[in-house]
Each structure stands twice: as structure tokens, then as C-alpha cells.
Design a protein around this motif. Structure first.
Motif, mmCIF file in Angstrom:
data_model
loop_
_atom_site.group_PDB
_atom_site.id
_atom_site.type_symbol
_atom_site.label_atom_id
_atom_site.label_comp_id
_atom_site.label_asym_id
_atom_site.label_seq_id
_atom_site.Cartn_x
_atom_site.Cartn_y
_atom_site.Cartn_z
ATOM 1 N N GLU A 416 -43.848 -20.763 54.097
ATOM 2 C CA GLU A 416 -43.559 -21.560 55.306
ATOM 3 C C GLU A 416 -44.795 -22.357 55.742
ATOM 4 O O GLU A 416 -44.672 -23.503 56.214
ATOM 5 C CB GLU A 416 -43.116 -20.651 56.447
ATOM 6 C CG GLU A 416 -41.723 -20.037 56.272
ATOM 7 C CD GLU A 416 -41.714 -18.850 55.330
ATOM 8 O OE1 GLU A 416 -42.803 -18.438 54.871
ATOM 9 O OE2 GLU A 416 -40.615 -18.338 55.034
ATOM 10 N N TYR A 417 -45.989 -21.778 55.544
ATOM 11 C CA TYR A 417 -47.223 -22.467 55.892
ATOM 12 C C TYR A 417 -47.349 -23.754 55.077
ATOM 13 O O TYR A 417 -47.659 -24.826 55.639
ATOM 14 C CB TYR A 417 -48.429 -21.557 55.638
ATOM 15 C CG TYR A 417 -49.768 -22.249 55.785
ATOM 16 C CD1 TYR A 417 -50.296 -22.503 57.033
ATOM 17 C CD2 TYR A 417 -50.470 -22.668 54.646
ATOM 18 C CE1 TYR A 417 -51.535 -23.166 57.170
ATOM 19 C CE2 TYR A 417 -51.694 -23.323 54.773
ATOM 20 C CZ TYR A 417 -52.227 -23.554 56.037
ATOM 21 O OH TYR A 417 -53.422 -24.207 56.177
ATOM 22 N N PHE A 418 -47.103 -23.669 53.764
ATOM 23 C CA PHE A 418 -47.203 -24.857 52.927
ATOM 24 C C PHE A 418 -46.108 -25.866 53.262
ATOM 25 O O PHE A 418 -46.315 -27.084 53.185
ATOM 26 C CB PHE A 418 -47.159 -24.469 51.440
ATOM 27 C CG PHE A 418 -48.472 -23.988 50.903
ATOM 28 C CD1 PHE A 418 -49.531 -24.859 50.738
ATOM 29 C CD2 PHE A 418 -48.660 -22.654 50.586
ATOM 30 C CE1 PHE A 418 -50.754 -24.424 50.252
ATOM 31 C CE2 PHE A 418 -49.877 -22.199 50.092
ATOM 32 C CZ PHE A 418 -50.941 -23.091 49.934
ATOM 33 N N GLN A 419 -44.939 -25.381 53.641
ATOM 34 C CA GLN A 419 -43.855 -26.298 54.031
ATOM 35 C C GLN A 419 -44.228 -27.091 55.274
ATOM 36 O O GLN A 419 -43.903 -28.262 55.400
ATOM 37 C CB GLN A 419 -42.565 -25.502 54.256
ATOM 38 C CG GLN A 419 -41.934 -24.991 52.955
ATOM 39 C CD GLN A 419 -40.768 -24.054 53.176
ATOM 40 O OE1 GLN A 419 -40.702 -23.376 54.218
ATOM 41 N NE2 GLN A 419 -39.871 -24.017 52.227
ATOM 42 N N GLU A 420 -44.946 -26.464 56.187
ATOM 43 C CA GLU A 420 -45.371 -27.155 57.411
ATOM 44 C C GLU A 420 -46.455 -28.190 57.123
ATOM 45 O O GLU A 420 -46.608 -29.154 57.872
ATOM 46 C CB GLU A 420 -45.902 -26.135 58.430
ATOM 47 C CG GLU A 420 -44.803 -25.237 59.021
ATOM 48 C CD GLU A 420 -45.366 -24.135 59.899
ATOM 49 O OE1 GLU A 420 -46.603 -24.099 60.095
ATOM 50 O OE2 GLU A 420 -44.582 -23.295 60.370
ATOM 51 N N LEU A 421 -47.197 -27.998 56.046
ATOM 52 C CA LEU A 421 -48.254 -28.947 55.680
ATOM 53 C C LEU A 421 -47.696 -30.256 55.128
ATOM 54 O O LEU A 421 -48.376 -31.281 55.110
ATOM 55 C CB LEU A 421 -49.190 -28.326 54.639
ATOM 56 C CG LEU A 421 -50.121 -27.202 55.118
ATOM 57 C CD1 LEU A 421 -50.864 -26.608 53.937
ATOM 58 C CD2 LEU A 421 -51.098 -27.694 56.172
#
Length: 422
Positions: A416-421
Motif C-alpha cells: 500500500e505504501y508503494f501504491q501511494e507513491l
């Protein structure tokens, strides 16, 4: 004993293949804009297709085809060009009955010709080509030419030259044919054996001879332009008008003769003017081939197309010094410290990939420093470092390789962190 690659072929390795993929992708995108759909035909066909379709007086049929007999005693040939197979399929699959007309097709794949290998020319080579079947409108001639020109331009090529000619309709060609026979016949004994055979079968092919191209009779040969009837001249005038309307510069060369027997009316070549490109400057060739469908057993169907070599495309890019951005890198490299952390990255890598990210991990049990070097070689945007202690605490350290900034992220929400990036 080591086994080497056959002469006239090549291995396209990682680091080089990306440029091929970029050209192929650009070609497909452009065809989609022009409403050309892909067709895939067999690598080999019945030999008769090429002897009838390409012409038994051509160098391709006489000298360059890879022909073999199968176990059923049938003569088969590795395809030396793409137009005849496409038109064969058009006739066999009755595409002339499709609701959507004209039928606009493109192909991309390996072709085979036994000729002397040289720079940008191989015995197995890759062709991209388009064929438009069912229209007699000179506007589609201009469209086909513009598609080829735009593909080269979108890849950055600037030093291009378009040469066009008209070979006329059947009546014009017959009148020109008789004039050529009368011109060459008195001294045909001074020409090569191939030209002597072509005199009666297809004297136009004499003008395409590379052996006798400097013979004085070549310079004074009758020009097709002097034998175009009213209809052929009007057709060619329209093609020129449309090319001008499309802002595509061109030169008319009455000596341009395409090497295949099926051409009539519009013929064209796109050449590279780049310094140091080589003696053979042609990048792309094509033209109109009304009558080919009939020769292959189909109804009267006008057609036009072109073919270009990907190898020569790349040679032209190199000659102009055009560098294309190929390796954009991966999204994330997973570095690990400790056996449990290393095992965990197997599943985490899969989660990242399934979420749409390009990601990689270490498979060689390298030290952490070597893993960061591997991430650099892959041009990784981020490196996520997981150790056994971090695994126990459900965290992972993510480093931005461009800024050097490092953050601690909950391990179960790293996707999810990478998706937000994004």
C-alpha cells in the motif's frame, strides 16, 4: 566442440533487445492510430506462392530463397517477404467479403533470404510491413507512405529522403515494356545472363540490375514517365498532391524500380541521408500491386503496402547518433539480512509484482553492500531492506535511491505504501 551461430543471423541480447521492443511498440501504436490490424502468417509457405506472387524473374526467387522439400514431397519456402503471404491469406480467408473495407493489415516477423551478409543486412531479418487492400483511392497511397515516414520520425530520425515513381497501369506498362525491349535488344549480349533472360519476361527488371547499372544504355533507357496514359498520370498527380498536403517532401525518380514483379502505379523508397550510413541507403520500400490478388486466385482487388527492416532502422538510428531512453529501471529492489528475512522476501516480492510493480531480490547470497550495487545496476527507484530483527518487529526500511531519504514502513502495508507513491 562448440557450435556457433549460422552466418547471416544474429543473437539479440538483453541491453539491445529493448530498442527492438521500443520500435515494435511504436509501430503497433501507430498502426492502431491508422486503423491497421495485425495479421500473422506462417514462417513457411508453398514455394509456388512466391514464384507466382513475387515473380520468377526476381533475384529473390531465382537466387535468394530458402526452399526445401518436406516428407510429403511438397516444395516449401521460408518466407522471403511479407506481401504475398498476406494477400494469399486475404484471398484464402475471403477477407474481400469483410464489412470493413478497405482491409488494412500489418505484420511483423522474421523473413529469410540467402544473400551476402553485410552491415544492416542479414539472412534472417525482421520486417515490419503494412498492406491496404480494396481501395483504388490515391489518398491511401499517401496514407501508407505517411505511416512509414511518421514511424521513422517518431523514433527521432531526421535525415530521410522519400523517392517516388509511377510504374503506370497495365496499358502504360505494356507500352513501356515494348520500348525497353526495342532499346536493349540490339546490345543485350553486353549485359549479364540475368538481364538477357529478363529481356522478354520482364525488361523493367533490367533497370534494377546491380551488375550492369553503369552500362551506357541504362542512362538512355526509355522513361516510364513518357509512357503513362492519361489515367496513370492523373493518378500519380493525385498522389503527389496528397503528399504535399501532408507536408511530406519527396523527389520523383523515374528510374526507381521496385525489385518485385507485382508492383504497378505508385512505387516508393525511403532512404537515409545520414553520413556514414553505408552504400545501401534504402530503409523502406513499397508500392501499389493491383492484380496480385487475382494472380493468387482471388477477385480483382487493388492493394498497396510497404515493408521495412528493423535491422536497417536501428542502423539509421546509430548513424544519426540518436540515443533512446531504454532502461527506466525497476520500482523496488528487496535487500535482506539474515536467513528468515531472506525467506520472507520470496513472498513479498510476489505481492509487489502482483500489485503491478517491477521488483527484484538477491538470489546469490550477496552481502548487503553487493545487494545495493545490484540495485544500482538495475536502476532501482527504491531499495527495501529487511533484516531478521525488522521481520520480528513487522517493519521494513525503504530507501529512495534518488534522494537518499529512508523511511520505516509497516511490513504488512508495504504494498500500500508503494501504491501511494504512484
Amino acid at each position: 566442440m562448440s557450435i556457433s551461430i549460422p552466418r547471416g543471423t544474429q543473437d539479440i541480447l538483453p541491453g539491445d533487445v529493448e530498442l527492438w521492443q521500443q520500435i515494435e511498440k511504436k509501430a503497433r501504436q501507430l498502426c492502431e492510430k491508422y486503423q491497421y490490424q495485425e495479421i500473422r502468417t506462417p514462417i513457411f509457405e508453398h514455394t509456388e506462392l512466391f514464384s507466382r506472387g513475387v515473380g520468377d524473374t526476381t533475384d529473390i526467387v531465382q537466387k535468394e530463397m530458402y526452399t526445401f522439400e518436406d516428407r510429403g514431397k511438397r516444395s516449401l519456402t521460408l518466407r522471403p517477404e511479407g506481401t504475398a503471404p498476406v494477400v494469399r491469406s486475404f484471398v484464402e480467408k475471403k477477407m474481400f467479403g469483410f464489412a470493413k473495407q478497405p482491409v488494412k493489415l500489418y505484420y511483423m516477423g522474421p523473413m529469410f533470404r540467402y544473400e551476402r551478409p553485410q552491415s544492416g543486412r542479414f539472412r534472417q531479418f525482421v520486417q515490419f510491413g503494412v498492406e491496404a487492400l480494396g481501395s483504388n483511392d490515391p489518398a491511401i497511397d499517401a496514407e501508407v507512405i505517411s505511416l512509414a515516414m511518421n514511424l521513422y520520425k517518431e523514433m527521432g530520425l531526421k535525415k530521410l529522403k522519400l523517392i517516388i515513381n509511377s510504374l503506370g497501369d497495365k496499358e502504360s506498362r505494356q507500352a513501356h515494356r515494348e520500348a525497353l525491349i526495342n532499346h536493349f535488344q540490339p546490345r543485350i549480349g553486353e549485359f549479364c545472363s540475368d538481364c538477357q533472360k529478363r529481356l522478354e519476361k520482364n525488361p523493367l527488371r533490367i533497370l534494377d540490375c546491380k551488375v550492369d547499372r553503369d552500362h551506357e544504355l541504362m542512362k538512355t533507357a526509355p522513361s516510364i514517365m513518357d509512357y503513362l496514359n492519361v489515367e496513370s498520370k492523373a493518378y500519380f498527380d493525385k498522389v503527389q498532391k496528397y503528399l504535399t498536403q501532408l507536408d511530406i517532401p519527396f523527389e520523383v525518380d523515374s528510374n526507381l524500380v521496385r525489385g518485385l514483379d507485382y508492383y504497378n502505379h505508385t512505387a516508393f523508397e525511403i532512404m537515409s541521408d545520414a553520413e556514414g550510413f553505408g552504400a545501401i541507403t534504402t530503409l523502406c520500400g513499397g508500392g501499389r500491386y493491383n492484380g496480385l490478388a487475382e494472380d493468387l486466385g482471388g477477385p480483382e482487388t487493388p492493394g498497396i503496402g510497404f515493408a521495412l527492416s528493423i535491422e536497417r532502422f536501428i542502423a539509421a538510428l546509430n548513424a544519426e547518433g540518436i540515443e533512446t531512453k531504454l532502461n527506466e529501471g525497476i520500482d523496488c529492489y528487496l535487500a535482506s539480512l539474515g536467513e528468515e528475512a531472506k525467506d520472507y522476501t520470496v513472498g513479498l516480492l510476489q505481492k509487489l509484482r502482483l500489485a503491478g510493480f517491477s521488483a527484484e531480490r538477491d538470489y546469490l547470497n550477496r552481502k548487503i553492500k553487493a545487494q545495493f550495487k545490484a540495485a544500482d545496476r538495475l536502476n532501482a527507484k527504491y531499495v527495501a531492506v529487511l533484516g531478521d530483527d525488522e521481520l520480528k518487529n513487522n517493519i521494513i526500511n525503504v530507501k529512495n535511491m534518488e534522494t537518499g531519504e529512508q523511511v520505516e514502513v509497516a511490513l504488512d502495508s508495504v504494498v500500500e505504501y508503494f501504491q501511494e507513491l504512484q
